[in-house]
Enzyme design. Structure first.
Site, PDB file in Angstrom:
ATOM      1  N   THR A  36     -42.985  -6.179  -0.952  1.00 47.36           N
ATOM      2  CA  THR A  36     -42.906  -6.167  -2.427  1.00 47.36           C
ATOM      3  C   THR A  36     -41.577  -5.594  -2.909  1.00 47.36           C
ATOM      4  OG1 THR A  36     -44.097  -4.061  -2.356  1.00 47.36           O
ATOM      5  CG2 THR A  36     -45.389  -6.017  -2.908  1.00 47.36           C
ATOM      6  N   TYR A 144     -57.001  -0.636   0.642  1.00 47.18           N
ATOM      7  CA  TYR A 144     -56.027   0.332   0.126  1.00 47.18           C
ATOM      8  C   TYR A 144     -56.651   1.725   0.038  1.00 47.18           C
ATOM      9  CZ  TYR A 144     -52.538   2.158  -3.262  1.00 47.18           C
ATOM     10  OH  TYR A 144     -51.574   2.892  -3.912  1.00 47.18           O
TER      11      TYR A 144
END
Ligand code: NAD
Ligand code: UDP
Length: 312
Positions: A36, A144
């Site tokens: 990212t 996550y």
């Protein structure tokens, strides 16, 4: 001058941290796999002789000599961390093991960018560090949430078993310049949509809350934690305790941008926390840190950044 490794250094928070560490007179090694992160976030640092960039995935071992490690590598936006959940868990767990092993060998102090997501959909409000959380261990966010919880457990295990000097920061929602237009998190989504004249995508009825911290405040908190006495291991909540509903956030962004956009209501994603607000008493007392930039001011900076950088 210290040799400081920043994993995830080409990301949103990482790039601001690299900048701050260079300003403080350190040598910075930025490691990123560009999942990212973006080169343009750090391109202005490439000419600095004290800055070095290395493309590397922290799920693989890394052999470098450093004095401090900030472990930020991990996608933070739900759409990005859910894109390849297995890689997200590997980054959290194998990445933590690799970086803790490096810290152990080099005797470097290591800071973990943990998250308010370790509290899940919290039943204690505001969240204090001794609250154990309410996390769905199987849901879409679990790669996550549980990855970050495992990483915290690894940090404390290496600390107790091998004496590694650790610092664990539980970061609450942070926003600011250098978020990607397609990041998917709420502040960048709403600003980009407002500036493009598109509908603002408000999930659920907009009554869910978050507490937003401007990036400069957050970076100050991370550096204070890293530089704190060695007994201060955390976990410490680092965030801004001013709570806002997503409906109010949408309205504020429409006003600040002067946008004619409308609000479009969409279904709430599964396991979306209803409320989130840090109790930052520990950070205030142990670090003397608290955020200073109000939401409106931080949003104005961020809107200015997107106005300059979006091709509209
Ligand atoms: P980001 O997605 O902009 O940055 C993450 C960076 O890590 C990117 O540059 C990405 O390319 C890199 N990366 C991902 N996996 C990697 C791997 N396996 N090896 C090497 N690099 C890898 O996100 P961010 O907002 O800058 O978040 C940074 C850290 O802070 C993350 O660990 C995140 O969990 C944590 N955090 C952020 C927030 C927030 O609101 N921004 C809140 C809580 C926690
Ligand atoms: N959200 C929203 N519209 C969007 C993106 C997010 O209403 O376009 C909501 C989301 O459902 C959540 C809040 O904003 O309640 C914060 O979401 P974000 O993805 O920024 O972070 P997190 O849920 O991890 O705190």
């Amino acid at each position: 001058m210290k040799r400081v490794l920043v994993t995830g250094g080409a990301g949103f928070l990482g790039s601001h941290l690299c900048e701050r560490l260079l300003q403080d007179g350190h040598e910075v090694l930025c490691v990123d796999n560009f999942f990212t992160g973006r080169k343009e976030n750090i391109s202005h640092l490439l000419g600095n002789p004290f800055f070095e960039l290395m493309r590397h995935d922290i799920t693989f071992p890394l052999h470098v000599e450093v004095d401090q490690i900030y472990n930020l590598a991990c996608p933070a936006s739900p759409i990005h961390y859910q894109f390849d959940p297995v890689q997200t868990i590997k980054t959290c767990v194998h990445g933590a093991i690799n970086m803790l092993g490096l810290a152990k060998r080099t005797r470097a102090r290591i800071l973990q960018a943990s998250t308010s997501e370790v509290y899940g959909d919290p039943s204690v409000h505001p969240q204090t560090e001794d609250y154990w959380g309410h996390v769905n261990p199987l849901g879409l966010r679990s790669c996550y949430d549980e990855g970050k919880r495992s990483a915290e457990s690894l940090f404390f295990s290496y600390h107790r078993q091998s004496g590694v000097e650790i610092k664990v920061a539980r970061i609450f929602n942070t926003y600011g310049p250098r978020m990607r237009p397609d990041d998917g998190r709420v502040v960048s989504n709403f600003i980009v949509q407002a500036l493009r004249g598109e509908d603002l995508t408000l999930f659920g009825d907009g009554s869910q809350t978050r507490s937003f911290c401007f990036v400069a405040d957050l970076i100050g908190g991370l550096v204070s934690l890293m530089e704190s006495d060695s007994e201060v291991t955390g976990p410490l909540n680092i965030g801004n305790p001013v709570e806002t509903s997503m409906a109010t956030l949408a309205q504020t962004i429409l006003e600040l941008t002067g946008s004619p956009s409308q609000i479009r209501y969409l279904p709430l994603p599964t396991d979306d926390p209803r409320q989130r607000c840090p109790d930052i008493t520990r950070a205030r007392t142990q670090l003397g840190w608290s955020p200073t930039i109000p939401l409106q001011e931080g949003l104005e900076h961020t809107i200015g950044y997107f106005r300059q950088n979006l091709q509209i």
